[in-house]
Design a protein around this motif. Structure first.
Motif, PDB file in Angstrom:
ATOM      1  N   ARG A  91      27.481  60.970  47.033  1.00 27.99           N
ATOM      2  CA  ARG A  91      26.080  60.776  47.418  1.00 27.99           C
ATOM      3  C   ARG A  91      25.647  61.814  48.451  1.00 27.99           C
ATOM      4  N   SER A  92      26.538  62.169  49.356  1.00 36.96           N
ATOM      5  CA  SER A  92      26.212  63.209  50.339  1.00 36.96           C
ATOM      6  C   SER A  92      25.999  64.546  49.645  1.00 36.96           C
ATOM      7  N   ASP A 122      31.404  51.218  50.145  1.00 35.69           N
ATOM      8  CA  ASP A 122      31.735  51.971  48.944  1.00 35.69           C
ATOM      9  C   ASP A 122      32.959  52.823  49.211  1.00 35.69           C
ATOM     10  N   PRO A 123      33.715  53.142  48.154  1.00 33.90           N
ATOM     11  CA  PRO A 123      34.872  54.046  48.334  1.00 33.90           C
ATOM     12  C   PRO A 123      34.428  55.384  48.916  1.00 33.90           C
ATOM     13  N   GLN A 124      35.352  56.057  49.558  1.00 38.06           N
ATOM     14  CA  GLN A 124      35.014  57.310  50.230  1.00 38.06           C
ATOM     15  C   GLN A 124      34.501  58.357  49.253  1.00 38.06           C
ATOM     16  N   TRP A 125      35.066  58.406  48.035  1.00 36.40           N
ATOM     17  CA  TRP A 125      34.641  59.432  47.077  1.00 36.40           C
ATOM     18  C   TRP A 125      33.208  59.196  46.639  1.00 36.40           C
ATOM     19  N   VAL A 126      32.765  57.910  46.589  1.00 33.68           N
ATOM     20  CA  VAL A 126      31.374  57.614  46.243  1.00 33.68           C
ATOM     21  C   VAL A 126      30.449  58.077  47.369  1.00 33.68           C
ATOM     22  N   GLN A 127      30.843  57.837  48.616  1.00 30.29           N
ATOM     23  CA  GLN A 127      30.043  58.290  49.746  1.00 30.29           C
ATOM     24  C   GLN A 127      29.951  59.817  49.773  1.00 30.29           C
ATOM     25  N   ASP A 128      31.063  60.491  49.472  1.00 33.21           N
ATOM     26  CA  ASP A 128      31.044  61.958  49.429  1.00 33.21           C
ATOM     27  C   ASP A 128      30.142  62.462  48.311  1.00 33.21           C
ATOM     28  N   VAL A 141      24.951  64.990  46.505  1.00 30.35           N
ATOM     29  CA  VAL A 141      23.672  64.918  45.795  1.00 30.35           C
ATOM     30  C   VAL A 141      22.512  65.090  46.762  1.00 30.35           C
ATOM     31  N   LYS A 142      22.584  64.419  47.906  1.00 25.40           N
ATOM     32  CA  LYS A 142      21.508  64.505  48.886  1.00 25.40           C
ATOM     33  C   LYS A 142      21.364  65.912  49.446  1.00 25.40           C
ATOM     34  N   SER A 143      22.463  66.655  49.525  1.00 25.72           N
ATOM     35  CA  SER A 143      22.432  67.998  50.110  1.00 25.72           C
ATOM     36  C   SER A 143      21.905  69.045  49.140  1.00 25.72           C
ATOM     37  N   PHE A 144      22.194  68.894  47.828  1.00 24.90           N
ATOM     38  CA  PHE A 144      21.922  69.967  46.875  1.00 24.90           C
ATOM     39  C   PHE A 144      20.757  69.683  45.922  1.00 24.90           C
ATOM     40  N   PHE A 145      20.220  68.460  45.919  1.00 25.03           N
ATOM     41  CA  PHE A 145      19.129  68.144  45.010  1.00 25.03           C
ATOM     42  C   PHE A 145      17.889  67.769  45.805  1.00 25.03           C
ATOM     43  N   PRO A 146      16.726  68.323  45.439  1.00 22.59           N
ATOM     44  CA  PRO A 146      15.490  68.004  46.175  1.00 22.59           C
ATOM     45  C   PRO A 146      15.225  66.502  46.171  1.00 22.59           C
ATOM     46  N   GLU A 147      14.716  66.019  47.287  1.00 22.74           N
ATOM     47  CA  GLU A 147      14.526  64.577  47.461  1.00 22.74           C
ATOM     48  C   GLU A 147      13.514  64.007  46.479  1.00 22.74           C
ATOM     49  N   PHE A 179      22.659  61.969  38.700  1.00 19.71           N
ATOM     50  CA  PHE A 179      22.885  62.365  40.091  1.00 19.71           C
ATOM     51  C   PHE A 179      22.058  61.510  41.055  1.00 19.71           C
ATOM     52  N   ASN A 180      20.737  61.592  40.946  1.00 19.97           N
ATOM     53  CA  ASN A 180      19.860  60.741  41.759  1.00 19.97           C
ATOM     54  C   ASN A 180      18.769  60.147  40.867  1.00 19.97           C
ATOM     55  N   TRP A 181      19.131  59.912  39.611  1.00 16.47           N
ATOM     56  CA  TRP A 181      18.196  59.408  38.614  1.00 16.47           C
ATOM     57  C   TRP A 181      17.895  57.937  38.879  1.00 16.47           C
TER      58      TRP A 181
END
Length: 356
Positions: A122-123, A114-120, A125-131, A352-354
């Motif tokens: 996702r990181s 995936d492009p770098q901005w997509v990886q950033d 979302v993973k950091s700021f939204f409860p799993e 975000f993580n829907w």
């Protein structure tokens, strides 16, 4: 008698000629083998072989196989069981099967990253939204038609929490509009509220569930200062996995509290029916449809209905584009209050993580 003796002698001498390392080997169906070179003089339906003792014509129908010293087939005569010739020994051996030849599997092609901005993203979302929670925000422009017309802007946020046998989701929304009446821009008419749903499955092996629906809203277009709805329904889920279609139907009792202009009745006992259909057309396209129907149990002529359609397109990895239509009719309020409303909304949604 003499003729048979001569023919047998020639065949025996041809077999002896197998010691020639560069000669081709012709395997007969009767078990005999002849060593020689393919003659330049060929006829249809037969093979002429030049041996150390002259030319010998063999019908193709009598041949089992014919291979050169390097293991390749002679003409179009097949090699049964992939037979090859061992030039040093003059023997015929079985070649390894394709599966044996490919003892090591070919490496799988590397998946594109995936492009770098997509990886950033996702990181982030993973950091700021409860799993265990899912979040989505939506915003768009809509055209609304009632007894007046208006262009409005809607903003909403969704949250969802899923357990093994339960699910909770909530939606907070705000709708801002400037209302036009008789070609004149009038007052600002807005609406806002929150809707929640909690679903408890009876048994994982069954599709029956118990659901609680609760909602609060303020709607200045209809003159509603406060409205609160509470419903408890028993539902059943129909699933067609081969088409990725899910249908939920749930009836039950409900109660409404409404505080509106020129309306003295605050509490209303109701019976409701909810229906929801989702169809995942493909990886990029999804269709949604919802219906909420409530009837005043003390006056069947007064009821409210809310019908919604949605077509969601997965535009990018981080954004969806949705076209949503809704029709609402409510006659439970004051008889002079606005009853019907249609809305067409073009929305940009960020899941975000829907998980759909």
């Amino acid at each position: 008698m003499a003729e048979n003796f001569i023919r047998t002698a020639l065949l025996g001498m041809a077999i002896v000629a197998l010691s020639g390392a560069d000669a081709a080997v012709f395997q007969l169906k009767n078990g005999d083998r002849i060593s020689g070179d393919l003659s330049a003089h060929q006829k249809a339906g037969s093979v002429t072989v030049t041996t150390g003792f002259g030319e010998l014509t063999i019908p193709k129908s009598a041949l089992e196989s014919a291979v050169n010293s390097d293991g390749s087939a002679v003409l179009d005569i097949p090699l049964p069981s992939e037979m090859v010739v061992d030039a040093a020994e003059g023997q015929v051996d079985s070649a390894p099967t394709p599966a044996e030849a490919e003892s090591e599997p070919a490496p799988l092609p590397e998946e594109p990253k995936d492009p770098q901005w997509v990886q950033d993203y996702r990181s982030f979302v993973k950091s700021f939204f409860p799993e265990n929670w899912q979040f989505r925000v939506r915003g768009g422009i809509e055209y609304r038609e009632t007894s007046s017309s208006s262009t409005s802007y809607e903003f909403a946020a969704d949250a969802k929490r899923v357990w093994d046998d339960a699910e909770f989701d909530a939606t907070i929304y705000y709708n801002y509009a400037t209302e036009t009446i008789d070609n004149l821009t009038g007052r600002t008419a807005d609406k806002y509220g929150i809707n929640t749903s909690y679903k408890q499955v009876f048994d994982q092996s069954l599709n029956w569930y118990l659901q609680n629906l609760a909602g609060y809203k303020v709607d200045w277009v209809k003159g509603i200062r406060d409205q609160f709805d509470e419903a408890v329904t028993v539902g059943y889920r129909f699933e067609w996995e081969e088409h990725d279609v899910v249908l939920d139907i749930a009836p039950g009792p409900a109660v409404r509290y409404v505080n509106a202009y020129n309306y003295d009745q605050h509490w209303v006992a109701m019976g409701v029916l909810t229906e929801e259909l989702t169809w995942k057309i493909n990886q990029l396209l999804r269709f949604e449809q919802k219906l909420y129907l409530g009837i005043n149990v003390t006056n069947y002529h007064k009821y409210s209905a809310n019908f919604n359609l949605g077509l969601i397109i997965r535009a990018t990895d981080v954004m969806d584009i949705a076209l949503r239509y809704s029709y609402e009719y409510d006659s439970i309020n004051d008889s002079e209050a606005q009853k019907s409303e249609q809305r067409l909304l073009l929305a940009f949604e960020f899941p975000f993580n829907w998980k759909y």
